[in-house]
Design a protein around this motif. Structure first.
Motif, PDB file in Angstrom:
ATOM      1  N   LEU A   1       0.612  83.404  53.803  1.00 16.59           N
ATOM      2  CA  LEU A   1      -0.510  84.337  53.935  1.00 16.59           C
ATOM      3  C   LEU A   1      -1.808  83.620  53.572  1.00 16.59           C
ATOM      4  N   ASP A   2      -1.735  82.847  52.514  1.00 10.77           N
ATOM      5  CA  ASP A   2      -2.921  82.135  52.032  1.00 10.77           C
ATOM      6  C   ASP A   2      -3.359  81.047  53.001  1.00 10.77           C
ATOM      7  N   PHE A   3      -2.387  80.242  53.441  1.00  8.67           N
ATOM      8  CA  PHE A   3      -2.699  79.189  54.431  1.00  8.67           C
ATOM      9  C   PHE A   3      -3.370  79.825  55.649  1.00  8.67           C
TER      10      PHE A   3
ATOM     11  N   LEU B   1      -5.030  82.671  55.871  1.00  9.99           N
ATOM     12  CA  LEU B   1      -6.387  83.153  55.586  1.00  9.99           C
ATOM     13  C   LEU B   1      -7.387  82.007  55.547  1.00  9.99           C
ATOM     14  N   TYR B   2      -6.950  80.891  54.972  1.00 13.97           N
ATOM     15  CA  TYR B   2      -7.846  79.718  54.910  1.00 13.97           C
ATOM     16  C   TYR B   2      -8.161  79.231  56.325  1.00 13.97           C
ATOM     17  N   ASP B   3      -7.120  79.055  57.114  1.00 17.34           N
ATOM     18  CA  ASP B   3      -7.350  78.552  58.477  1.00 17.34           C
ATOM     19  C   ASP B   3      -8.193  79.528  59.289  1.00 17.34           C
ATOM     20  N   THR B   4      -8.002  80.825  59.000  1.00 18.20           N
ATOM     21  CA  THR B   4      -8.765  81.836  59.748  1.00 18.20           C
ATOM     22  C   THR B   4     -10.256  81.759  59.430  1.00 18.20           C
ATOM     23  N   ILE B   5     -10.580  81.635  58.146  1.00 21.09           N
ATOM     24  CA  ILE B   5     -12.016  81.587  57.782  1.00 21.09           C
ATOM     25  C   ILE B   5     -12.649  80.311  58.335  1.00 21.09           C
ATOM     26  N   LYS B   6     -11.876  79.244  58.422  1.00 23.05           N
ATOM     27  CA  LYS B   6     -12.408  77.990  58.978  1.00 23.05           C
ATOM     28  C   LYS B   6     -12.652  78.142  60.478  1.00 23.05           C
ATOM     29  N   GLU B   7     -11.722  78.850  61.149  1.00 27.64           N
ATOM     30  CA  GLU B   7     -11.900  79.092  62.593  1.00 27.64           C
ATOM     31  C   GLU B   7     -13.129  79.966  62.831  1.00 27.64           C
TER      32      GLU B   7
ATOM     33  N   GLY C   1     -15.301  69.284  54.239  1.00 27.78           N
ATOM     34  CA  GLY C   1     -14.505  70.146  53.358  1.00 27.78           C
ATOM     35  C   GLY C   1     -13.199  69.474  52.958  1.00 27.78           C
ATOM     36  N   TYR C   2     -12.175  70.317  52.865  1.00 24.47           N
ATOM     37  CA  TYR C   2     -10.842  69.815  52.488  1.00 24.47           C
ATOM     38  C   TYR C   2     -10.422  68.672  53.391  1.00 24.47           C
ATOM     39  N   TRP C   3     -10.745  68.777  54.661  1.00 23.01           N
ATOM     40  CA  TRP C   3     -10.299  67.757  55.620  1.00 23.01           C
ATOM     41  C   TRP C   3     -10.975  66.409  55.385  1.00 23.01           C
TER      42      TRP C   3
ATOM     43  N   LEU D   1      -6.912  65.838  43.821  1.00 21.38           N
ATOM     44  CA  LEU D   1      -8.351  65.730  44.147  1.00 21.38           C
ATOM     45  C   LEU D   1      -8.840  66.885  45.005  1.00 21.38           C
ATOM     46  N   ASN D   2      -7.994  67.911  45.166  1.00 17.03           N
ATOM     47  CA  ASN D   2      -8.272  68.976  46.134  1.00 17.03           C
ATOM     48  C   ASN D   2      -9.203  70.040  45.553  1.00 17.03           C
ATOM     49  N   PHE D   3     -10.475  69.651  45.373  1.00 20.13           N
ATOM     50  CA  PHE D   3     -11.425  70.623  44.809  1.00 20.13           C
ATOM     51  C   PHE D   3     -12.869  70.341  45.232  1.00 20.13           C
TER      52      PHE D   3
ATOM     53  N   ALA E   1      -6.516  80.587  43.925  1.00 15.76           N
ATOM     54  CA  ALA E   1      -7.794  81.122  43.446  1.00 15.76           C
ATOM     55  C   ALA E   1      -8.902  80.104  43.667  1.00 15.76           C
ATOM     56  N   ASP E   2      -9.422  80.073  44.903  1.00 21.89           N
ATOM     57  CA  ASP E   2     -10.494  79.103  45.155  1.00 21.89           C
ATOM     58  C   ASP E   2     -11.727  79.829  45.664  1.00 21.89           C
ATOM     59  N   TYR E   3     -12.578  79.121  46.400  1.00 22.60           N
ATOM     60  CA  TYR E   3     -13.790  79.805  46.870  1.00 22.60           C
ATOM     61  C   TYR E   3     -13.619  80.349  48.287  1.00 22.60           C
ATOM     62  N   ARG E   4     -12.484  80.088  48.915  1.00 24.91           N
ATOM     63  CA  ARG E   4     -12.278  80.523  50.306  1.00 24.91           C
ATOM     64  C   ARG E   4     -11.629  81.897  50.412  1.00 24.91           C
ATOM     65  N   VAL E   5     -10.591  82.145  49.608  1.00 23.78           N
ATOM     66  CA  VAL E   5      -9.876  83.412  49.779  1.00 23.78           C
ATOM     67  C   VAL E   5     -10.737  84.624  49.396  1.00 23.78           C
TER      68      VAL E   5
ATOM     69  N   LEU F   1      -4.141  78.022  37.230  1.00 23.31           N
ATOM     70  CA  LEU F   1      -3.285  76.908  37.713  1.00 23.31           C
ATOM     71  C   LEU F   1      -3.319  76.769  39.232  1.00 23.31           C
ATOM     72  N   LYS F   2      -4.491  76.857  39.806  1.00 23.00           N
ATOM     73  CA  LYS F   2      -4.605  76.851  41.255  1.00 23.00           C
ATOM     74  C   LYS F   2      -4.117  75.548  41.884  1.00 23.00           C
ATOM     75  N   ARG F   3      -4.564  74.392  41.426  1.00 19.58           N
ATOM     76  CA  ARG F   3      -4.145  73.146  42.089  1.00 19.58           C
ATOM     77  C   ARG F   3      -2.681  72.833  41.812  1.00 19.58           C
TER      78      ARG F   3
HETATM   79  N1  LIG Z   1      -6.645  79.268  49.553  1.00 19.04           N
HETATM   80  C1  LIG Z   1      -6.553  78.072  50.174  1.00 19.04           C
HETATM   81  N2  LIG Z   1      -7.416  77.128  49.799  1.00 19.04           N
HETATM   82  C2  LIG Z   1      -7.335  75.949  50.433  1.00 19.04           C
HETATM   83  C3  LIG Z   1      -6.428  75.681  51.451  1.00 19.04           C
HETATM   84  C4  LIG Z   1      -6.684  74.367  51.859  1.00 19.04           C
HETATM   85  C5  LIG Z   1      -6.055  73.608  52.979  1.00 19.04           C
HETATM   86  N3  LIG Z   1      -4.697  73.969  53.194  1.00 19.04           N
HETATM   87  C6  LIG Z   1      -4.171  73.499  54.458  1.00 19.04           C
HETATM   88  C7  LIG Z   1      -2.716  73.460  54.391  1.00 19.04           C
HETATM   89  C8  LIG Z   1      -2.164  74.432  55.085  1.00 19.04           C
HETATM   90  C9  LIG Z   1      -3.164  75.289  55.667  1.00 19.04           C
HETATM   91  O1  LIG Z   1      -2.816  75.570  57.008  1.00 19.04           O
HETATM   92  C10 LIG Z   1      -4.443  74.502  55.564  1.00 19.04           C
HETATM   93  O2  LIG Z   1      -4.640  73.835  56.788  1.00 19.04           O
HETATM   94  C11 LIG Z   1      -7.706  73.878  51.065  1.00 19.04           C
HETATM   95  N4  LIG Z   1      -8.054  74.859  50.225  1.00 19.04           N
HETATM   96  C12 LIG Z   1      -9.083  74.891  49.199  1.00 19.04           C
HETATM   97  O3  LIG Z   1     -10.274  75.362  49.825  1.00 19.04           O
HETATM   98  C13 LIG Z   1     -11.404  74.654  49.307  1.00 19.04           C
HETATM   99  C14 LIG Z   1     -11.898  73.764  50.411  1.00 19.04           C
HETATM  100  O4  LIG Z   1     -12.509  74.620  51.379  1.00 19.04           O
HETATM  101  P1  LIG Z   1     -13.449  73.899  52.477  1.00 19.04           P
HETATM  102  O5  LIG Z   1     -14.552  73.204  51.704  1.00 19.04           O
HETATM  103  O6  LIG Z   1     -13.957  75.016  53.358  1.00 19.04           O
HETATM  104  O7  LIG Z   1     -12.542  72.948  53.221  1.00 19.04           O
HETATM  105  C15 LIG Z   1     -10.873  73.821  48.150  1.00 19.04           C
HETATM  106  O8  LIG Z   1     -10.875  74.603  46.973  1.00 19.04           O
HETATM  107  C16 LIG Z   1      -9.441  73.563  48.581  1.00 19.04           C
HETATM  108  O9  LIG Z   1      -8.585  73.308  47.464  1.00 19.04           O
HETATM  109  C17 LIG Z   1      -5.519  76.698  51.826  1.00 19.04           C
HETATM  110  O10 LIG Z   1      -4.665  76.557  52.739  1.00 19.04           O
HETATM  111  N5  LIG Z   1      -5.625  77.887  51.148  1.00 19.04           N
END
Ligand SMILES: Nc1nc2c(c(CN[C@H]3C=C[C@H](O)[C@@H]3O)cn2[C@@H]2O[C@H](COP(=O)(O)O)[C@@H](O)[C@H]2O)c(=O)[nH]1
Length: 362
Positions: A333-335, A337-343, A126-128, A101-103, A271-275, A239-241
């Protein structure tokens, strides 16, 4: 090498990956890189800025080392399953349900009006909001991570799913009917092929990350994130999810038990909308004027269109192999970058928005 000196070998690796110069024999059996190569070679609206990539890689590396980023970081998030409190099977079921359901959590409403889940005294977006909704449902006795429940059309209804992800604002979680369809299909496939439990799916991959990605793409249409790009005969496999599911299992189990994969470094960035957003805001990628304007104006970017495929594929080219002497791979690296943009967002920093595509794929 002292910590403040850039790691030239890592920079070279990252540059190669971003330039797509790595030979395809690094590509995993999933064949995801072959598609990324094709899109990269034909991309005209998204491009890499090599100098910025080089500077970013140095900064990222230093910060990750400083923050001691590791798979254990994953479990440090208060909402992720605590393996000390639940069985391994329950943790696998949770991660599987979560990444099923992570989308698509993004909203164009204000921070106060956007969809949010209230849980443990906080508002989660968001994801949380997904993770909080799942945890809250389990606390309330709803077996949301059980595949038998997903198949029970009397019990697991759209109204029940609305209850699971009920919002503390007037906005509902996006794509709820599509999320229910994912649960139904996954329940059916797990019943037919994996004795109703995701641990049997993980076991069937025999410790291969690429193998598990392939099983997910083969058996579950809701994980089969493959798209035609500009009329190319062979679909592009993203195949992102499926990949983030493998990454989350690896991180949750810290590379052991159900997280033990002998080829984990074949997982690419997600390959999502955050990176793309963070790489753009770091100056690593830039857009054609028309695409830049569409993203800044928060226009809908059609799913499967050339713009969207370029945005998703360009960042995925890199596979940051296990770099000797550090624990950095594409997943961490990806994790990071995601956490960084959220911060950055939480700190109220002015950042260019991410692209808007409503999709079940990310
Ligand atoms: N590239 C990338 N995309 C990630 C995550 C995560 C969460 N990962 C956790 C696990 C370990 C890390 O430390 C994170 O705490 C969610 N997403 C994706 O982002 C979108 C949600 O965005 P927003 O609506 O702003 O929350 C959605 O497509 C979701 O699938 C990630 O890590 N990397």
């Amino acid at each position: 090498m002292s910590d403040d000196e850039p790691d030239l070998e890592l920079l070279a690796l990252l540059r190669q990956h971003l330039q797509g110069k790595l030979t395809l024999n690094d590509a995993p059996e999933t064949g995801v890189l072959e598609g990324a190569e094709y899109v990269y070679d034909n991309a005209i609206d998204v491009a890499l800025h090599m100098r910025s990539c080089k500077n970013a890689a140095a900064a990222i590396h230093a910060q990750m080392q400083q923050k001691q980023y590791s798979p254990a970081t994953w479990s440090s998030h208060e909402l992720h399953p605590d393996r000390a409190k639940i069985s391994d099977e329950a943790a696998v079921a949770f991660v599987f349900t979560m990444d099923l359901l992570n989308f698509s959590f993004w909203s164009d409403k204000s921070e106060t009006d956007r969809f949010a889940v209230e849980y443990r005294g906080k508002r989660w977006t968001g994801y949380w909001s997904l993770v909080a909704g799942l945890q809250r449902a389990l606390d309330e006795g709803i077996p949301i991570t059980d595949s038998h429940f997903w198949q029970d059309e009397e019990e697991c209804t759209l109204d029940v799913l609305k209850q699971v992800f009920r919002s503390c604002t007037n906005e509902e979680m996006p794509l709820l009917p599509e999320r229910l369809a994912c649960l139904r299909e996954a329940g059916q496939v797990l019943y037919e092929k994996y004795e109703c439990h995701p641990v049997n799916l993980v076991d069937a991959a025999n410790g291969s990350a690429a193998g598990l990605v392939n099983l997910l793409a083969r058996d579950f249409s809701c994980f089969r994130d493959e798209h035609v790009f500009e009329g190319r005969r062979k679909p592009i496999r993203i195949l992102k999810r499926a990949q983030i599911l493998v990454a989350d299992l690896w991180a949750c189990f810290e590379g052991e038990d159900y997280g033990a994969f002998n080829d984990i470094d074949k997982i690419t960035m997600f390959a999502d909308y955050r990176v793309p957003q963070i790489l753009y805001n770091m100056g690593c990628i830039y857009y054609s004027p028309a695409l830049d304007l569409a993203i800044r104006d928060k226009k809908d970017i059609p799913q499967g269109g050339s713009w969207e495929m370029q945005l998703r594929e360009l960042i995925r080219r890199e596979i940051l192999r296990q770099h000797p002497g550090t624990n950095i791979n594409a997943i961490l690296l990806d994790f990071f970058l995601y956490d960084t943009i959220k911060e950055m967002e939480d700190a109220g920093q002015k950042i260019v928005p991410h692209h808007r595509t409503r999709s079940i794929w990310y």
